[in-house]
Design a protein around this motif. Structure first.
Motif, PDB file in Angstrom:
ATOM      1  N   ALA A   1     -13.667 -73.079  35.902  1.00  0.00           N
ATOM      2  CA  ALA A   1     -13.755 -74.214  34.980  1.00  0.00           C
ATOM      3  C   ALA A   1     -14.754 -75.268  35.456  1.00  0.00           C
ATOM      4  CB  ALA A   1     -12.383 -74.843  34.808  1.00  0.00           C
ATOM      5  N   GLY A   2     -15.352 -75.059  36.624  1.00  0.00           N
ATOM      6  CA  GLY A   2     -16.307 -76.023  37.153  1.00  0.00           C
ATOM      7  C   GLY A   2     -15.673 -77.264  37.758  1.00  0.00           C
ATOM      8  N   GLU A   3     -14.364 -77.185  38.067  1.00  0.00           N
ATOM      9  CA  GLU A   3     -13.679 -78.336  38.675  1.00  0.00           C
ATOM     10  C   GLU A   3     -14.014 -78.469  40.159  1.00  0.00           C
ATOM     11  OE1 GLU A   3      -9.693 -78.214  35.807  1.00  0.00           O
ATOM     12  OE2 GLU A   3      -9.598 -77.427  37.849  1.00  0.00           O
TER      13      GLU A   3
ATOM     14  N   ALA B   1      -4.992 -87.066  48.473  1.00  0.00           N
ATOM     15  CA  ALA B   1      -6.218 -87.877  48.546  1.00  0.00           C
ATOM     16  C   ALA B   1      -7.164 -87.368  49.615  1.00  0.00           C
ATOM     17  CB  ALA B   1      -5.861 -89.341  48.805  1.00  0.00           C
ATOM     18  N   ARG B   2      -6.622 -86.684  50.620  1.00  0.00           N
ATOM     19  CA  ARG B   2      -7.457 -86.149  51.696  1.00  0.00           C
ATOM     20  C   ARG B   2      -7.965 -84.741  51.391  1.00  0.00           C
ATOM     21  NH1 ARG B   2      -4.426 -90.025  53.651  1.00  0.00           N
ATOM     22  NH2 ARG B   2      -4.947 -91.106  55.608  1.00  0.00           N
ATOM     23  N   VAL B   3      -7.099 -83.894  50.815  1.00  0.00           N
ATOM     24  CA  VAL B   3      -7.485 -82.486  50.671  1.00  0.00           C
ATOM     25  C   VAL B   3      -8.325 -82.219  49.426  1.00  0.00           C
ATOM     26  CG1 VAL B   3      -5.474 -81.697  51.976  1.00  0.00           C
ATOM     27  CG2 VAL B   3      -5.354 -81.792  49.474  1.00  0.00           C
ATOM     28  N   LEU B   4      -8.137 -82.985  48.366  1.00  0.00           N
ATOM     29  CA  LEU B   4      -8.901 -82.703  47.143  1.00  0.00           C
ATOM     30  C   LEU B   4     -10.410 -82.862  47.358  1.00  0.00           C
ATOM     31  CD1 LEU B   4      -6.647 -84.135  44.277  1.00  0.00           C
ATOM     32  CD2 LEU B   4      -6.774 -81.795  45.180  1.00  0.00           C
ATOM     33  N   PRO B   5     -10.876 -83.917  48.036  1.00  0.00           N
ATOM     34  CA  PRO B   5     -12.321 -83.989  48.300  1.00  0.00           C
ATOM     35  C   PRO B   5     -12.824 -82.833  49.157  1.00  0.00           C
ATOM     36  CG  PRO B   5     -11.308 -86.148  48.589  1.00  0.00           C
ATOM     37  CD  PRO B   5     -10.192 -85.154  48.453  1.00  0.00           C
ATOM     38  N   VAL B   6     -11.999 -82.357  50.087  1.00  0.00           N
ATOM     39  CA  VAL B   6     -12.405 -81.227  50.935  1.00  0.00           C
ATOM     40  C   VAL B   6     -12.641 -79.987  50.080  1.00  0.00           C
ATOM     41  CG1 VAL B   6     -11.634 -79.671  52.779  1.00  0.00           C
ATOM     42  CG2 VAL B   6     -11.241 -82.133  52.967  1.00  0.00           C
ATOM     43  N   LEU B   7     -11.867 -79.842  49.010  1.00  0.00           N
ATOM     44  CA  LEU B   7     -12.038 -78.698  48.105  1.00  0.00           C
ATOM     45  C   LEU B   7     -13.264 -78.858  47.202  1.00  0.00           C
ATOM     46  CD1 LEU B   7      -8.323 -78.200  47.010  1.00  0.00           C
ATOM     47  CD2 LEU B   7      -9.630 -76.741  48.572  1.00  0.00           C
ATOM     48  N   GLY B   8     -13.828 -80.063  47.183  1.00  0.00           N
ATOM     49  CA  GLY B   8     -14.985 -80.311  46.347  1.00  0.00           C
ATOM     50  C   GLY B   8     -14.657 -80.900  44.994  1.00  0.00           C
ATOM     51  N   VAL B   9     -13.414 -81.369  44.824  1.00  0.00           N
ATOM     52  CA  VAL B   9     -13.029 -82.011  43.558  1.00  0.00           C
ATOM     53  C   VAL B   9     -13.780 -83.333  43.448  1.00  0.00           C
ATOM     54  CG1 VAL B   9     -11.119 -82.973  42.222  1.00  0.00           C
ATOM     55  CG2 VAL B   9     -10.754 -80.920  43.624  1.00  0.00           C
ATOM     56  N   THR B  10     -14.492 -83.505  42.373  1.00  0.00           N
ATOM     57  CA  THR B  10     -15.321 -84.717  42.230  1.00  0.00           C
ATOM     58  C   THR B  10     -14.523 -85.882  41.669  1.00  0.00           C
ATOM     59  OG1 THR B  10     -16.087 -83.860  40.105  1.00  0.00           O
ATOM     60  CG2 THR B  10     -17.484 -83.463  42.023  1.00  0.00           C
ATOM     61  N   ASP B  11     -13.715 -85.641  40.652  1.00  0.00           N
ATOM     62  CA  ASP B  11     -12.941 -86.714  40.021  1.00  0.00           C
ATOM     63  C   ASP B  11     -11.543 -86.748  40.627  1.00  0.00           C
ATOM     64  OD1 ASP B  11     -12.013 -88.715  38.422  1.00  0.00           O
ATOM     65  OD2 ASP B  11     -12.096 -87.597  36.547  1.00  0.00           O
TER      66      ASP B  11
ATOM     67  N   GLY C   1      -9.612 -89.203  41.575  1.00  0.00           N
ATOM     68  CA  GLY C   1      -8.697 -90.187  41.018  1.00  0.00           C
ATOM     69  C   GLY C   1      -7.955 -89.709  39.788  1.00  0.00           C
ATOM     70  N   LYS C   2      -8.487 -88.735  39.095  1.00  0.00           N
ATOM     71  CA  LYS C   2      -7.845 -88.177  37.905  1.00  0.00           C
ATOM     72  C   LYS C   2      -6.479 -87.560  38.221  1.00  0.00           C
ATOM     73  CE  LYS C   2      -8.679 -84.421  34.544  1.00  0.00           C
ATOM     74  NZ  LYS C   2      -9.651 -83.403  34.124  1.00  0.00           N
ATOM     75  N   TYR C   3      -6.298 -87.139  39.478  1.00  0.00           N
ATOM     76  CA  TYR C   3      -5.091 -86.390  39.833  1.00  0.00           C
ATOM     77  C   TYR C   3      -4.112 -87.179  40.701  1.00  0.00           C
ATOM     78  CZ  TYR C   3      -8.189 -82.644  38.329  1.00  0.00           C
ATOM     79  OH  TYR C   3      -9.062 -81.870  37.600  1.00  0.00           O
ATOM     80  N   LEU C   4      -4.441 -88.405  41.094  1.00  0.00           N
ATOM     81  CA  LEU C   4      -3.648 -89.127  42.082  1.00  0.00           C
ATOM     82  C   LEU C   4      -2.764 -90.192  41.443  1.00  0.00           C
ATOM     83  CD1 LEU C   4      -6.236 -89.611  44.965  1.00  0.00           C
ATOM     84  CD2 LEU C   4      -4.602 -87.750  44.620  1.00  0.00           C
ATOM     85  N   ASP C   5      -1.642 -90.456  42.115  1.00  0.00           N
ATOM     86  CA  ASP C   5      -0.731 -91.516  41.693  1.00  0.00           C
ATOM     87  C   ASP C   5      -0.946 -92.790  42.503  1.00  0.00           C
ATOM     88  OD1 ASP C   5       0.425 -89.983  39.765  1.00  0.00           O
ATOM     89  OD2 ASP C   5       2.181 -89.426  40.951  1.00  0.00           O
ATOM     90  N   VAL C   6      -1.772 -92.741  43.544  1.00  0.00           N
ATOM     91  CA  VAL C   6      -1.968 -93.908  44.394  1.00  0.00           C
ATOM     92  C   VAL C   6      -3.259 -94.602  44.012  1.00  0.00           C
ATOM     93  CG1 VAL C   6      -0.680 -92.985  46.325  1.00  0.00           C
ATOM     94  CG2 VAL C   6      -3.108 -92.482  46.172  1.00  0.00           C
TER      95      VAL C   6
END
Length: 204
Positions: free
Chosen positions: A142-144, A187-197, A199-204
């Protein structure tokens, strides 16, 4: 189901619920069939009619726990989630189960104490790792996240990271701070996976 069958099912469920509470609090060695019978308000013979040995109770709890949601990634969503959204929802779902579901807490403790129990348990987390890897594959398609990720390896590390966070939270606060720690983990692992957005997935 016949009335006797219904009563038998209810009795078995009552025994399992009591056993889970005892195992979660006292561990395998600290729990006896007599304790479970007394706490459930039924005779020891009736408990042993349904479960001949304490180990049989342990196996039933562990097998049922790791086969059901959220470990199977069955999230009761009207529209099934995919990709990163599915991974985040699954991690949060498992986190909530660790904190709030006594059967999950019992199963986790029993697996940790496997050397004391004369049975072979199903290997925990493998199914969950596989589901996370599948969701990572969806996210790439999906290009996420960027292409080329080793989804099996990253699935392993996501589940292992979660397990370290929940165990530390358990030791220090009885998992009271687990929701907050899980959001920090994401918040730490999503950027490591290359997720760009992120904040779209976080509650903090």
């Amino acid at each position: 189901m016949s009335a006797p069958g219904a009563r038998s099912s209810e009795t078995r469920e009552r025994i399992l619920a009591t056993a889970a509470s005892e195992f979660a609090e006292r561990g395998y060695a600290g729990t006896s069939i007599g304790d479970i019978a007394a706490k459930s308000g039924m005779g020891k013979g009736l408990v042993q009619y349904h479960f001949k040995a304490k180990a049989d109770l342990a196996v039933a709890i562990v097998q049922a726990t790791f086969a059901k949601a959220p470990f199977a990634n069955l999230l009761d969503e009207t529209v099934p989630l995919t990709g990163i959204a599915a991974i985040v929802a699954s991690i949060r779902g498992v986190s909530g189960a660790f904190r709030d579901d006594v059967r999950v807490r019992a199963a986790v403790r029993l697996v940790r104490e496997y050397q004391l129990i004369p049975v072979t348990f199903p290997t925990p987390y493998l199914g969950w790792m596989d589901k996370v890897a599948g969701s990572l594959r969806e996210a790439m398609e999906a290009g996420e996240i960027p292409p080329g990720l080793d989804v099996e390896r990253e699935g392993w590390h996501l589940v292992a990271t979660f397990n370290g966070v929940q165990e530390t939270s358990h030791r220090l606060t009885g998992r009271e701070d687990l929701p907050e720690r899980i959001e920090e983990m994401l918040a730490r692992v999503l950027p490591v996976l290359g997720v760009t957005d992120v904040g779209k997935y976080l509650d903090v």
